[in-house]
Scaffold this active site. Sequence first.
Site, PDB file in Angstrom:
ATOM      1  N   ASP A 110      -0.379 -12.528   5.937  1.00 29.53           N
ATOM      2  CA  ASP A 110      -1.757 -12.309   5.657  1.00 29.53           C
ATOM      3  C   ASP A 110      -2.666 -13.047   6.491  1.00 29.53           C
ATOM      4  O   ASP A 110      -2.828 -14.140   6.878  1.00 29.53           O
ATOM      5  CB  ASP A 110      -1.962 -12.866   4.180  1.00 29.53           C
ATOM      6  CG  ASP A 110      -3.342 -12.621   3.758  1.00 29.53           C
ATOM      7  OD1 ASP A 110      -4.025 -11.956   4.287  1.00 29.53           O
ATOM      8  OD2 ASP A 110      -3.634 -13.339   2.539  1.00 29.53           O
ATOM      9  N   GLY A 111      -3.408 -11.876   7.231  1.00 29.95           N
ATOM     10  CA  GLY A 111      -4.548 -12.438   8.282  1.00 29.95           C
ATOM     11  C   GLY A 111      -5.560 -13.627   7.505  1.00 29.95           C
ATOM     12  O   GLY A 111      -5.808 -14.243   8.336  1.00 29.95           O
TER      13      GLY A 111
ATOM     14  N   GLN B 244       1.009  -1.092  -0.008  1.00 28.82           N
ATOM     15  CA  GLN B 244      -0.073  -0.088   0.121  1.00 28.82           C
ATOM     16  C   GLN B 244       0.826   1.333  -0.056  1.00 28.82           C
ATOM     17  O   GLN B 244       2.028   1.338   0.267  1.00 28.82           O
ATOM     18  CB  GLN B 244      -0.902  -0.129   1.262  1.00 28.82           C
ATOM     19  CG  GLN B 244      -0.392  -0.249   2.483  1.00 28.82           C
ATOM     20  CD  GLN B 244      -0.957  -0.875   3.532  1.00 28.82           C
ATOM     21  OE1 GLN B 244      -2.371  -0.944   3.494  1.00 28.82           O
ATOM     22  NE2 GLN B 244      -0.433  -1.523   4.577  1.00 28.82           N
TER      23      GLN B 244
ATOM     24  N   GLU C 264      -0.051  -8.962  11.003  1.00 27.04           N
ATOM     25  CA  GLU C 264      -0.310  -7.987  10.204  1.00 27.04           C
ATOM     26  C   GLU C 264       0.489  -8.148   9.031  1.00 27.04           C
ATOM     27  O   GLU C 264       1.507  -8.824   8.989  1.00 27.04           O
ATOM     28  CB  GLU C 264       0.353  -6.681  11.088  1.00 27.04           C
ATOM     29  CG  GLU C 264       0.821  -5.563  10.347  1.00 27.04           C
ATOM     30  CD  GLU C 264      -0.255  -4.773   9.497  1.00 27.04           C
ATOM     31  OE1 GLU C 264      -1.406  -4.469   9.876  1.00 27.04           O
ATOM     32  OE2 GLU C 264      -0.369  -4.595   8.084  1.00 27.04           O
TER      33      GLU C 264
ATOM     34  N   ASP D 282      -9.471  -0.154   4.527  1.00 29.08           N
ATOM     35  CA  ASP D 282     -10.586  -0.171   4.147  1.00 29.08           C
ATOM     36  C   ASP D 282     -10.423  -1.237   2.893  1.00 29.08           C
ATOM     37  O   ASP D 282      -9.604  -1.667   2.451  1.00 29.08           O
ATOM     38  CB  ASP D 282     -10.993   1.180   3.383  1.00 29.08           C
ATOM     39  CG  ASP D 282     -11.452   2.077   4.655  1.00 29.08           C
ATOM     40  OD1 ASP D 282     -11.798   1.577   5.759  1.00 29.08           O
ATOM     41  OD2 ASP D 282     -11.652   3.435   4.418  1.00 29.08           O
TER      42      ASP D 282
ATOM     43  N   ASP E  13      -0.821  -0.400  13.482  1.00 26.15           N
ATOM     44  CA  ASP E  13      -0.188   0.751  14.194  1.00 26.15           C
ATOM     45  C   ASP E  13      -0.151   0.333  15.672  1.00 26.15           C
ATOM     46  O   ASP E  13       0.285   1.254  16.294  1.00 26.15           O
ATOM     47  CB  ASP E  13      -1.262   1.941  14.054  1.00 26.15           C
ATOM     48  CG  ASP E  13      -2.554   1.697  14.187  1.00 26.15           C
ATOM     49  OD1 ASP E  13      -2.797   0.974  15.366  1.00 26.15           O
ATOM     50  OD2 ASP E  13      -3.439   2.080  13.593  1.00 26.15           O
TER      51      ASP E  13
ATOM     52  N   ASP F  73      -8.702  -5.220  12.518  1.00 29.32           N
ATOM     53  CA  ASP F  73      -8.438  -3.986  12.613  1.00 29.32           C
ATOM     54  C   ASP F  73      -7.817  -3.617  11.398  1.00 29.32           C
ATOM     55  O   ASP F  73      -6.751  -3.271  11.194  1.00 29.32           O
ATOM     56  CB  ASP F  73      -7.438  -3.377  13.779  1.00 29.32           C
ATOM     57  CG  ASP F  73      -7.291  -1.858  13.664  1.00 29.32           C
ATOM     58  OD1 ASP F  73      -7.959  -1.122  12.945  1.00 29.32           O
ATOM     59  OD2 ASP F  73      -6.185  -1.802  14.314  1.00 29.32           O
TER      60      ASP F  73
END
Lengths: 316, 316
Positions: free
Chosen positions: B171-172, B62, B140, B192, B117, B189
């Site tokens: 990868d979750g 990202q 995460e 988007d 975070d 968490d």
Amino acid sequence: MSSTDLDLENIPSIDLQTFTHASVSKQGDKYWFFEKSEESFPGQTFGLEISRILYHTESPFQDILIFESTTFGNVLVLNGIVQCTEKDEFAYQELITHLPIMSHPSPKKVLVIGGGDCGVIRELVKHVEDNTVESITMVEIDDMVIKLSTKFLPNMAKYHNHPKVNLRIEDGFKFLKETTEKFDVIITDSSDPEGPAEEFFQVNYFKLLLNALAKKGIVIMQSSENIWLNIDYLKDLLVKARIVFKNVAYSQCYMPSYTSGQLGLVIATNDEEKTLQTPLRRFSEEKESQIFQYYSSEIHSASFVLPKWAKNKLDL
Amino acid sequence: MSSTDLDLENIPSIDLQTFTHASVSKQGDKYWFFEKSEESFPGQTFGLEISRILYHTESPFQDILIFESTTFGNVLVLNGIVQCTEKDEFAYQELITHLPIMSHPSPKKVLVIGGGDCGVIRELVKHVEDNTVESITMVEIDDMVIKLSTKFLPNMAKYHNHPKVNLRIEDGFKFLKETTEKFDVIITDSSDPEGPAEEFFQVNYFKLLLNALAKKGIVIMQSSENIWLNIDYLKDLLVKARIVFKNVAYSQCYMPSYTSGQLGLVIATNDEEKTLQTPLRRFSEEKESQIFQYYSSEIHSASFVLPKWAKNKLDL
């Protein structure tokens, strides 16, 4: 210009490309309204994309800008601050109206100070139809706002000529100083303290409200702030209210078009027995769904619940 | 760049005047970040004034932008969307964590999907210190986010090396497919749906969550929406959740830095007896004030109360 010069049938169209206003700017090939205030909320802004400028004027009292947005319907802006958008106006109009009305055992006489977009009147008429409210007095200083709202916010400004509504175009502060009437509920639906509404946020104003209030009456006003923006100002405003009223509470309305997505309401009475957080009267769920979009007895109570730090800071 | 190339001690400074990014623009002599999405929230934007760009990179997953704002502290932005600001991050981190934890009778094993975070971990550690939570697994996908958060959001990312935290960089979605462990609480968490988190908003994901959940376990996830933005999408998301879970509820967090000033959370369990809206465990008011800024047992319940129209539309 003054309202007598206003011809609602022949409003000239405005060319967005040549229109200039401190709140309007071009980004790429699009025009945006940005709500900014170095003083009240520095460093943050809410923006709405403009499809058309519908009207702009400097009335004797304030800068009035009305535009059509691409996704929030028509928008009324006073002195650069969003007053209402067609998309979400019902949230604020319903909460500021129904909180005091549903908390009062018999709210027959209601006074509205400000409220030129006539959204609060629309909400009050629901209680006239219900045979609860018997008279509504509205005191708005700027009739340009009312006239323009009938044109551009027709779903809001539709009951200012209602037989139970006594509309007075004058300074609300002056009206309160002179009136001998007593009201069961007084709703102050003003603009923010910068501009003509400055006097509404002082101890003296709370005293005038108390003076015009019937026994066990309830007042409510928008605080112009929320807990994230300026909690010290809010604390100070609540201290001022508590100098005059024995029972003061603070509620928040959550809606996208107000700064930070929320706006606080100060509600007060000298009836120490009353729990303002719990409505005294409730409609059935079915009736709530018929006449309200935002308000419900559940929303009434939940609107007073603040995050822990804010509750502690405001001594609530 | 990849996280192995990241030298946190020697981050080069970035010249704001020459920095270019789709979310950053100059207005007058000031630089602003604008959160815009033609797809998710056309016609509206939230803006924060920038004082310094702290970091920008395209990770393998990202676009990561971190800046210092003039009034909201440091801000983490993924793919153009605000993830957290130092000013108000505690609201979301506390609500998404303590809603399920305080609803579960004995939340010993907790799984966090995403959460780079590390704000959710910070909140969970409060329950480790309380001898309630015994182990925290965090999965995460992008360790750049974690590393950068330790540097630029030090009040959030401080417990990823805690002895009770098992941090996995993967990868979750894949983790959930492969794990045989059962968790009492699973917190998603994620960012988007646009980007690496797209799979988290599908029925199949709810099935994977259920599969990794202990009996009477509770899951919670951010909905990426709120009632004003896209209520049809939300309705659809709740329908998907109800295909898998018998008991589904929807809560909202109110904070200025998320679009429209609010963000929804979907919470679900197969324990039909449970009233998710009422915390099962409560701390004293004094302890709440010590360890929470946003959450309280009152906020817990109030966060589920929606405006009338939204409650009806979402069948809640």
